[in-house]
Design a protein around this motif. Structure first.
Motif, PDB file in Angstrom:
ATOM      1  N   ILE A   1     -19.762 -10.042   9.449  1.00 24.75           N
ATOM      2  CA  ILE A   1     -20.319  -8.705   9.738  1.00 24.75           C
ATOM      3  C   ILE A   1     -19.700  -8.161  11.021  1.00 24.75           C
ATOM      4  O   ILE A   1     -19.335  -6.988  11.110  1.00 24.75           O
ATOM      5  N   PHE A   2     -19.586  -8.994  12.046  1.00 25.31           N
ATOM      6  CA  PHE A   2     -19.005  -8.568  13.324  1.00 25.31           C
ATOM      7  C   PHE A   2     -17.543  -8.148  13.148  1.00 25.31           C
ATOM      8  O   PHE A   2     -17.096  -7.149  13.725  1.00 25.31           O
ATOM      9  N   GLN A   3     -16.791  -8.889  12.335  1.00 25.82           N
ATOM     10  CA  GLN A   3     -15.392  -8.561  12.104  1.00 25.82           C
ATOM     11  C   GLN A   3     -15.246  -7.206  11.423  1.00 25.82           C
ATOM     12  O   GLN A   3     -14.398  -6.395  11.795  1.00 25.82           O
ATOM     13  N   ARG A   4     -16.100  -6.939  10.414  1.00 24.04           N
ATOM     14  CA  ARG A   4     -16.021  -5.657   9.705  1.00 24.04           C
ATOM     15  C   ARG A   4     -16.354  -4.492  10.645  1.00 24.04           C
ATOM     16  O   ARG A   4     -15.694  -3.449  10.633  1.00 24.04           O
ATOM     17  N   ALA A   5     -17.379  -4.693  11.466  1.00 18.28           N
ATOM     18  CA  ALA A   5     -17.781  -3.616  12.396  1.00 18.28           C
ATOM     19  C   ALA A   5     -16.702  -3.355  13.436  1.00 18.28           C
ATOM     20  O   ALA A   5     -16.393  -2.206  13.761  1.00 18.28           O
ATOM     21  N   SER A   6     -16.099  -4.422  13.916  1.00 17.78           N
ATOM     22  CA  SER A   6     -15.083  -4.268  14.962  1.00 17.78           C
ATOM     23  C   SER A   6     -13.820  -3.645  14.413  1.00 17.78           C
ATOM     24  O   SER A   6     -13.119  -2.900  15.101  1.00 17.78           O
ATOM     25  N   ARG A   7     -13.524  -3.949  13.133  1.00 20.97           N
ATOM     26  CA  ARG A   7     -12.294  -3.449  12.536  1.00 20.97           C
ATOM     27  C   ARG A   7     -12.302  -1.920  12.409  1.00 20.97           C
ATOM     28  O   ARG A   7     -11.271  -1.281  12.295  1.00 20.97           O
ATOM     29  N   GLN A   8     -13.500  -1.338  12.433  1.00 16.74           N
ATOM     30  CA  GLN A   8     -13.606   0.117  12.265  1.00 16.74           C
ATOM     31  C   GLN A   8     -13.447   0.886  13.583  1.00 16.74           C
ATOM     32  O   GLN A   8     -13.510   2.112  13.598  1.00 16.74           O
ATOM     33  N   LEU A   9     -13.241   0.163  14.679  1.00 14.27           N
ATOM     34  CA  LEU A   9     -13.120   0.851  15.969  1.00 14.27           C
ATOM     35  C   LEU A   9     -11.903   1.769  15.976  1.00 14.27           C
ATOM     36  O   LEU A   9     -10.806   1.369  15.605  1.00 14.27           O
ATOM     37  N   GLU A  10     -12.102   3.034  16.446  1.00 13.16           N
ATOM     38  CA  GLU A  10     -11.004   4.003  16.511  1.00 13.16           C
ATOM     39  C   GLU A  10      -9.884   3.534  17.422  1.00 13.16           C
ATOM     40  O   GLU A  10      -8.711   3.649  17.129  1.00 13.16           O
ATOM     41  N   ALA A  11     -10.268   3.001  18.546  1.00 21.52           N
ATOM     42  CA  ALA A  11      -9.271   2.738  19.585  1.00 21.52           C
ATOM     43  C   ALA A  11      -8.311   1.615  19.222  1.00 21.52           C
ATOM     44  O   ALA A  11      -7.257   1.500  19.821  1.00 21.52           O
TER      45      ALA A  11
ATOM     46  N   ASN B   1      -3.349  -1.515  20.915  1.00 24.24           N
ATOM     47  CA  ASN B   1      -3.333  -2.796  20.215  1.00 24.24           C
ATOM     48  C   ASN B   1      -3.642  -3.968  21.133  1.00 24.24           C
ATOM     49  O   ASN B   1      -3.617  -5.120  20.711  1.00 24.24           O
ATOM     50  N   THR B   2      -3.922  -3.684  22.408  1.00 21.91           N
ATOM     51  CA  THR B   2      -4.334  -4.767  23.329  1.00 21.91           C
ATOM     52  C   THR B   2      -5.856  -4.889  23.391  1.00 21.91           C
ATOM     53  O   THR B   2      -6.371  -5.759  24.087  1.00 21.91           O
ATOM     54  N   LEU B   3      -6.572  -4.027  22.672  1.00 19.81           N
ATOM     55  CA  LEU B   3      -8.031  -3.989  22.746  1.00 19.81           C
ATOM     56  C   LEU B   3      -8.642  -5.192  22.039  1.00 19.81           C
ATOM     57  O   LEU B   3      -8.204  -5.579  20.949  1.00 19.81           O
ATOM     58  N   ARG B   4      -9.655  -5.803  22.656  1.00 23.08           N
ATOM     59  CA  ARG B   4     -10.402  -6.904  22.039  1.00 23.08           C
ATOM     60  C   ARG B   4     -11.884  -6.640  22.171  1.00 23.08           C
ATOM     61  O   ARG B   4     -12.352  -6.130  23.199  1.00 23.08           O
ATOM     62  N   VAL B   5     -12.623  -7.019  21.120  1.00 26.96           N
ATOM     63  CA  VAL B   5     -14.070  -6.851  21.106  1.00 26.96           C
ATOM     64  C   VAL B   5     -14.707  -8.245  21.049  1.00 26.96           C
ATOM     65  O   VAL B   5     -14.189  -9.133  20.360  1.00 26.96           O
ATOM     66  N   TYR B   6     -15.791  -8.437  21.801  1.00 27.94           N
ATOM     67  CA  TYR B   6     -16.449  -9.741  21.746  1.00 27.94           C
ATOM     68  C   TYR B   6     -17.970  -9.556  21.761  1.00 27.94           C
ATOM     69  O   TYR B   6     -18.480  -8.494  22.169  1.00 27.94           O
ATOM     70  N   PHE B   7     -18.647 -10.595  21.296  1.00 24.94           N
ATOM     71  CA  PHE B   7     -20.112 -10.616  21.332  1.00 24.94           C
ATOM     72  C   PHE B   7     -20.549 -11.945  21.939  1.00 24.94           C
ATOM     73  O   PHE B   7     -20.086 -13.016  21.544  1.00 24.94           O
ATOM     74  N   ALA B   8     -21.407 -11.869  22.965  1.00 23.92           N
ATOM     75  CA  ALA B   8     -21.982 -13.053  23.604  1.00 23.92           C
ATOM     76  C   ALA B   8     -23.467 -13.079  23.270  1.00 23.92           C
ATOM     77  O   ALA B   8     -24.192 -12.125  23.584  1.00 23.92           O
ATOM     78  N   LYS B   9     -23.926 -14.168  22.652  1.00 26.45           N
ATOM     79  CA  LYS B   9     -25.292 -14.235  22.147  1.00 26.45           C
ATOM     80  C   LYS B   9     -26.201 -14.971  23.132  1.00 26.45           C
ATOM     81  O   LYS B   9     -25.806 -15.949  23.766  1.00 26.45           O
ATOM     82  N   TYR B  10     -27.422 -14.455  23.264  1.00 26.64           N
ATOM     83  CA  TYR B  10     -28.412 -15.116  24.108  1.00 26.64           C
ATOM     84  C   TYR B  10     -28.914 -16.378  23.405  1.00 26.64           C
ATOM     85  O   TYR B  10     -29.284 -16.344  22.225  1.00 26.64           O
ATOM     86  N   VAL B  11     -28.904 -17.528  24.152  1.00 23.91           N
ATOM     87  CA  VAL B  11     -29.366 -18.808  23.592  1.00 23.91           C
ATOM     88  C   VAL B  11     -30.266 -19.486  24.624  1.00 23.91           C
ATOM     89  O   VAL B  11     -29.782 -19.843  25.717  1.00 23.91           O
ATOM     90  N   PRO B  12     -31.548 -19.671  24.339  1.00 27.45           N
ATOM     91  CA  PRO B  12     -32.391 -20.464  25.242  1.00 27.45           C
ATOM     92  C   PRO B  12     -32.041 -21.949  25.089  1.00 27.45           C
ATOM     93  O   PRO B  12     -31.431 -22.363  24.091  1.00 27.45           O
TER      94      PRO B  12
END
Length: 791
Positions: free
Chosen positions: A82-92, A97-108
């Motif tokens: 799901i994250f890959q599909r959402a990120s792939r739609q980014l305009e920029a 082509n140097t742009l990177r998207v990341y997600f850091a998840k909260y973990v107790p």
């Protein structure tokens, strides 16, 4: 005539100079216009660059927000597909082509093992672990990345992460935070890159958490975009008529000098090598604030200004005007040569003044040239008298020019009768006459002074003109050859200056030019020139001399005094430059400057918490006579919000005699504002108190000329005591200035004098030293005690 001949002779040079000057002015105007055009182009290109840079950063923000909102709105835990599909739609991503998207998840900590197991299975990373491996209460590991994943599992809440404070800060609100991005080697050592991370926190509504893991407030994690600076600036594609150069620095931490991370002038790492381009000439600076970071952006033309200017038109105009000047000057020279030939013939016939029958200007100057040659051969002295009638203009204005001309004829006749036969007399024009005499008597000086007195006496006798009686006087200036001039021009000029000195001395008198007078006139002219320069460039200063209550020894007022230190003239005393300012008219500008500067100082002292007593300002007669004096004073009070009770105005008594009625009404209006009034330098003018009974004065100032020697001079002592007594009878307080000795102070106090001023108490203080002066400190302390008691 000689002057006209000289002008005609040099006419071709004058024409050339004028036309060439026009060419220079035209070229400068074209240069200025071209320069303004280039600067306008530069400003337009700068605005385009800044706008595109802001838009690019804002686009990153919108994309981060879009991913965050998508994750927030899901009804199930976020997975890598799901994250890959959402990120792939980014305009920029298509633009950078140097742009990177990341997600850091909260973990107790309680979910750590479960999270690690899920990541090892879902992401296909069998070696996935949260790093560093220390046990912590909670974690924020890098969970997903697009288009590639670097350093999976690194905990953004670990102490080893340089931007940990930024992460903690953004966790507390749903805004944007941007920071420089360090990378990590295999040993965990941070390395600087020219990259930035733009982050936003994700919060899940507490009523819609379902089976997602959050903290107690619904914090789910952080989504961010990592972009390289090179990729960012490639998106801008800045257009410009002649191009624009730029450099960018992050100045959030306030580093000095700025550390530049982008520069269009170089592709290598930014260092001192690129600075020289920016040290030359003008550049624009703009600050951009986004995501908690402050960026400084400098822009300028990509080439030096001189290299961009189209010199063809500018130099072409100068060359064209130069050729035109040469052509016209050549033509004028031909005409002037012909004119000079005509003039030589005409001059032979114009030797007698048509009105008076005396020698004409041309003839008398020619005679002077011949006499100088003769005196040089015979070692004789020669005197040149410059004679000017006193108040002749008033007769012309009152009775007409025809009557004035008839009076000039009679004056010429008297000159012939009173002057020796050997004197050569000429009329320069108007009411000016020139007299030449060769001296051969050793007692010439005594003779000349007696002759001057006799001429003035005879010229001053009444004239019977057209049935009426007219009276006129004259002033005479004299210059001796070879002592004070060895050519005709110098002798006439010096005699003219001596004549003006005689008029300044009261008219109907004579003055012989000497070296001291020349030096004095020259210095006065220099002082006038430098004084105008000092006013224009704020080189004057105000100092403030305390006025002291003679009974309590407390400071009750201060007088604003002008001080002038000139780079060429050195220290110039007000006693010297104030009279020159009055004669030249500069006194009006000087007076307005003193008023405005005093008001500014009062505002500054108030802001500094320094309380000062009322400030007295000297006001000249010329300033007080101006129709807009009161309106200008009111505008200053309103502009600076000054309490009128903090001001006093000192005027000289002579102005009251000149225009007592007009001044009385003006002073009453000033007094109604709450401004105290004082008569300055009392005793040096008319010394009469009779005109004070109906005027709103509060103080009389006894001039220091009385105080200086009244201990030894019985007349000054008696006058001082009389002024104090009479002033008190009229309910006026008395200020004595120029007190330098204790015995002077004691006698003044014995006579009942109220206030003293002078070096015995304090010299004039600079505005910056006011807060530390003992008198002002004591005044503020007393005021503070009074306020405290009243509270």
């Amino acid at each position: 005539m000689t002057q006209i001949k000289r002008y005609v002779k040099n006419a071709y040079l004058i024409v050339f100079s004028i036309v060439f000057f026009c060419g220079v002015v035209t070229s400068l105007a074209l240069y200025h216009e071209e320069k303004q055009h280039l600067m306008l182009d530069e400003n337009i290109a700068t605005e385009q660059f800044i706008t595109r840079l802001k838009d690019a950063l804002a686009q990153y923000g919108r994309e981060v927000a879009g991913v965050a909102i998508m994750i927030q709105s899901m009804d199930e835990p976020l997975t890598n597909p799901i994250f890959q599909r959402a990120s792939r739609q980014l305009e920029a991503t298509e633009k950078n082509n140097t742009l990177r998207v990341y997600f850091a998840k909260y973990v107790p900590h309680s979910q750590r093992d479960t999270y690690v197991t899920q990541q090892q299975g879902l992401a296909g990373l069998s070696a996935f672990q949260i790093t560093p491996s220390e046990i912590r209460k909670e974690y924020l590991p890098l969970t997903y990345g697009y288009p590639f994943f670097t350093n999976p599992g690194f905990d953004l809440l670990s102490d080893t992460y340089s931007n940990r404070d930024v992460i903690q800060q953004i966790r507390s609100y749903q805004g944007f935070e941007m920071s420089e991005l360090p990378t990590f080697s295999s040993e965990g050592v941070k390395q600087k890159t020219r990259s930035f991370a733009l982050r936003r926190s994700i919060y899940i509504p507490l009523d819609n958490i379902k089976n997602r893991v959050t903290d107690e407030f619904g914090f789910y994690g952080i989504v961010g975009i990592i972009f390289e600076v090179n990729g960012l600036v490639r998106q801008l594609n800045v257009p410009g008529i002649r191009g624009v150069a730029y450099r960018i620095a992050d100045i959030t931490e306030g580093s000095q000098p700025p550390v530049w991370f982008a520069d269009s002038r170089t592709d290598i790492n930014i260092n001192a090598e690129h600075i020289s381009h920016w040290e030359k000439g003008h550049f624009n600076t703009t600050d951009i604030y986004y995501g908690g970071r402050n960026w400084r952006v400098d822009t300028r033309n990509s080439s030096d200004l001189l290299g961009l200017i189209d010199w063809t038109l500018i130099l072409g105009a100068l060359i064209l005007f130069t050729l035109l000047a040469l052509l016209l000057s050549w033509y004028v020279r031909l005409l002037s040569n012909a004119y000079n030939q005509t003039l030589l013939l005409a001059n032979e016939k114009i030797e007698i003044d048509g009105l008076t029958g005396l020698y004409s200007r041309y003839k008398i100057q020619k005679e002077l040239d011949e006499l100088i040659k003769t005196c040089e051969l015979n070692a004789n002295k020669l005197v040149v008298f410059f004679l000017d009638l006193d108040h002749f203009k008033a007769i012309n204005d009152a009775f007409g020019h025809e009557t004035g001309d008839k009076l000039l004829v009679k004056v010429a006749q008297r000159l012939k009768s009173v002057l020796p036969d050997k004197a050569i007399i000429g009329r320069l024009g108007g009411d000016e006459f020139l007299v030449l005499m060769v001296l051969d008597d050793k007692k010439a000086c005594v003779f000349l002074e007696r002759l001057c007195r006799e001429v003035i006496l005879q010229i001053s006798q009444s004239y019977f003109v057209e049935g009426g009686t007219l009276n006129i006087g004259c002033s005479i200036g004299a210059a001796l050859y070879p002592d004070y001039g060895q050519d005709a021009e110098t002798l006439i000029k010096n005699a003219d200056m001596a004549m003006y000195e005689a008029k300044s001395a009261g008219r109907a008198t004579y003055y012989f030019y000497d070296g001291a007078m020349g030096a004095r006139i020259s210095r006065n002219m220099r002082i006038e020139t430098r004084l105008r320069y000092a006013l224009q460039n704020s080189l004057l200063e105000l100092h403030f001399q305390p006025k002291v209550d003679l009974n309590t020894k407390e400071c009750v007022g201060m007088e604003a005094l002008l001080r002038w230190e000139d780079s060429e003239l050195g220290t110039v005393s007000p006693m010297e430059f104030i009279p020159i300012a009055e004669q030249s008219g500069i006194i009006l500008m000087l007076g307005e400057w003193v008023f405005e500067q005093t008001f500014k100082h009062l505002v500054i002292w108030k802001e500094q918490g320094v309380q000062v007593p009322p400030i007295a300002i000297n006001c000249s007669a010329a300033q007080l006579k101006r129709p807009n004096f009161l309106s200008h004073l009111l505008s200053l009070l309103d502009k600076y919000q000054i309490d009128p009770s903090l001001l006093e105005i000192e005027v000289t008594e002579s102005i009251l005699i000149e225009d007592a009625k007009g001044c009385a009404e003006l002073l009453r209006q000033v007094s109604k504002l709450g401004i105290k009034l004082a008569i300055d330098d009392f005793g040096t003018g008319y010394s009469s108190l009779s005109y004070l009974k109906d005027l709103p004065f509060h103080y009389v100032k006894i001039d220091q000329v009385f105080i200086r020697d009244f201990m030894e001079d019985s007349d000054h002592d008696a006058l001082t005591r009389a002024i104090i007594n009479l002033s008190h009878e009229l309910n006026l307080k008395v200020i004595a200035e120029g007190i330098t000795r204790v015995d002077q102070m004691e006698r003044l106090r014995e006579y009942g004098c109220d206030i003293g001023q002078g070096y015995l108490f304090s010299k004039a203080l600079g505005a910056n030293s006011m807060a530390s002066d003992p008198m002002i400190v004591a005044l503020n302390e007393k005021q503070g005690d009074s306020d405290s008691f009243g509270g």
